[in-house]
Enzyme design. Structure first.
Site, PDB file in Angstrom:
ATOM      1  N   GLU A   1      -0.432  -2.215   5.049  1.00 30.52           N
ATOM      2  CA  GLU A   1       0.502  -2.138   6.189  1.00 30.52           C
ATOM      3  C   GLU A   1       0.333  -0.830   6.957  1.00 30.52           C
ATOM      4  O   GLU A   1       0.543  -0.782   8.161  1.00 30.52           O
ATOM      5  CB  GLU A   1       1.953  -2.257   5.697  1.00 30.52           C
ATOM      6  CG  GLU A   1       2.978  -2.458   6.812  1.00 30.52           C
ATOM      7  CD  GLU A   1       3.289  -1.204   7.605  1.00 30.52           C
ATOM      8  OE1 GLU A   1       3.480  -1.307   8.831  1.00 30.52           O
ATOM      9  OE2 GLU A   1       3.320  -0.104   7.010  1.00 30.52           O
TER      10      GLU A   1
ATOM     11  N   ASP B   1       0.794  -1.237   0.000  1.00 27.46           N
ATOM     12  CA  ASP B   1       0.000   0.000   0.000  1.00 27.46           C
ATOM     13  C   ASP B   1       0.825   1.285   0.000  1.00 27.46           C
ATOM     14  O   ASP B   1       1.993   1.316   0.365  1.00 27.46           O
ATOM     15  CB  ASP B   1      -0.971   0.014   1.188  1.00 27.46           C
ATOM     16  CG  ASP B   1      -0.287  -0.197   2.534  1.00 27.46           C
ATOM     17  OD1 ASP B   1       0.807  -0.809   2.578  1.00 27.46           O
ATOM     18  OD2 ASP B   1      -0.844   0.241   3.554  1.00 27.46           O
TER      19      ASP B   1
HETATM   20 ZN   LIG Z   1       5.080   3.676   6.229  1.00 24.83          ZN
HETATM   21 ZN   LIG Z   2       6.595   1.051   5.414  1.00 26.62          ZN
END
Ligand SMILES: [Zn+2]
Ligand SMILES: [Zn+2]
Length: 394
Positions: A138, A80
């Site tokens: 994440e 992401d």
């Molecule tokens: Zn980051």
């Molecule tokens: Zn990262």
């Protein structure tokens, strides 16, 4: 700068790895929205002799590559980008308004794909099973946790897992590897103070929520300075205070939000219980009502000693004297969820450009950029680790 030893199977793919990184950079997507990213990855995997699972955890992909008998080792990359408008003018600048790969996950994807292509094409280098995990979300929503819940570490059972972060806090040519905690537990709290408002000139009979909040902010700082073992690490930050309506009105409600960080689970629990005790005690001493909403975030990211030793040897092979301790911070990383389940190691690939001093182009900034030579360093690390753990003769 230390002499680099890029693995020959990776060196051959350098141009392709850089092109992949630039493609991902140009087309960033936010957490759990990585659909185009997933399609690009699937397109790269097409025609290869792999078992592919998609979607996993909404937008994630798992690819399993088998090559004779042997244990299963997993390699992971996050997918992401961030809600940041990219500044600067690169040919591969983000085409998605307000979205940018400002953490380096575009590079992580390119590194993992490059590793996959190299190992798929060089089956004489290793023997066993490889699981390539392309993980969404994440940057906050804990995509790794959903992947674990959906059984990504099972069938085949993963014996060890490795992940990396391109790291602008370290010079290019270095690799940071360390056993134990390398990223912090990252929790979040919201405190609501309810008092009793009134006229700013007539405090009698009121309970001033601003005074209570001010005392709370100061008391919370005593947790790290007075309760935590000074040889351990922790942070309590109050990042927001909202309350009050006017200069001459005693506020009846104030909200505070903040984050608590620690490397060790016991310190995390200590900080959490002290925040609760301070809220309760402050409420009692002022006659206010204080509500604490404490939300557990990512756990600490903890590297297994034996797997870390494998990564240390790989780092020495790739960058020689450039291998060392990582630049550590109290940042969080959801690789932690995988490392809670199976032994492994999360390490840091120095990616600061020589023209920028360390950390001058910080992660999560609108002008973030890294030294693309770090891509083949990262992929070489993965290949060296697989060769060490899954030798062809093994
Ligand atoms: Zn980051
Ligand atoms: Zn990262």
């Amino acid at each position: 700068m230390p002499k680099l030893n890029i693995h020959p199977a990776i060196a051959k793919l350098e141009k392709r790895i850089i092109a992949l990184r630039r493609h991902f950079h140009q087309h960033p997507e936010l957490s759990f929205q990585e659909t185009e990213t997933a399609q690009s990855i699937l397109a790269e995997l097409k025609g290869l002799n792999l078992e592919v699972r998609h979607p996993v955890a909404r937008t994630g992909i798992v690819a399993v590559l088998r090559n004779g008998n042997g244990p299963c080792i997993a390699l992971r990359a996050d997918m992401d980008a961030l809600p940041i408008q990219e500044t600067g003018d690169r040919p591969y600048k983000s085409v998605n308004d307000g979205v940018m790969h400002a953490c380096g996950h575009d590079g992580h994807l390119a590194i993992l794909l490059g590793t996959l292509l190299a190992l798929e094409n060089s089956r004489d280098l290793w023997r066993g099973t490889l699981k390539f995990i392309f993980q969404p979300a994440e940057e906050g929503p804990a995509g790794a946790r959903y992947m674990v819940e959906e059984g990504v570490l099972k069938e085949p059972k993963v014996r060890a897992i490795f992940g990396l972060h391109l790291w602008n806090y370290q010079d290019f040519g270095t690799i940071g590897v360390k056993a134990g905690a390398v990223m912090a537990a990252a929790d979040r709290f919201t405190i609501t103070v309810r008092g009793k408002g009134g006229h700013g000139a007539m405090p009698q009979g009121t309970v001033d929520a601003v005074i209570v909040a001010a005392q709370l902010v100061m008391s919370l700082q005593s947790i790290v300075s007075r309760n935590l073992n000074p040889l351990e690490s922790g942070v309590v930050t109050v990042g927001q205070i909202h309350g009050g309506d006017n200069f001459n009105i005693i506020a009846d409600e104030v909200t505070l939000t903040g984050t608590a960080r620690a490397y060790r689970e016991e310190d995390r629990q200590l900080i959490k219980s002290r925040i609760k005790a301070i809220c309760d005690g402050t409420a009692a001493s002022h006659g206010a009502a204080i509500e604490l909403d404490y939300q557990d975030g990512y756990p600490p990211t903890i590297n297994d000693p034996a797997m870390t030793e494998v990564a240390v040897q790989a780092a020495r092979q790739v960058v020689g004297d450039g291998a060392g301790d990582p630049f550590r911070s109290m940042g969080g990383e959801d690789m932690a969820y995988f490392l809670q389940e199976v032994p492994g190691c999360f390490f840091f690939i120095g990616s600061a450009k020589p023209e920028h001093p360390e950390g001058a182009v910080p992660h999560h900034s609108s002008h973030f950029d890294f030294d693309e030579r770090a891509l083949t360093v990262g992929a070489s690390m993965f290949v060296e680790i697989i060769q060490a753990l899954l030798p062809p003769s093994g």
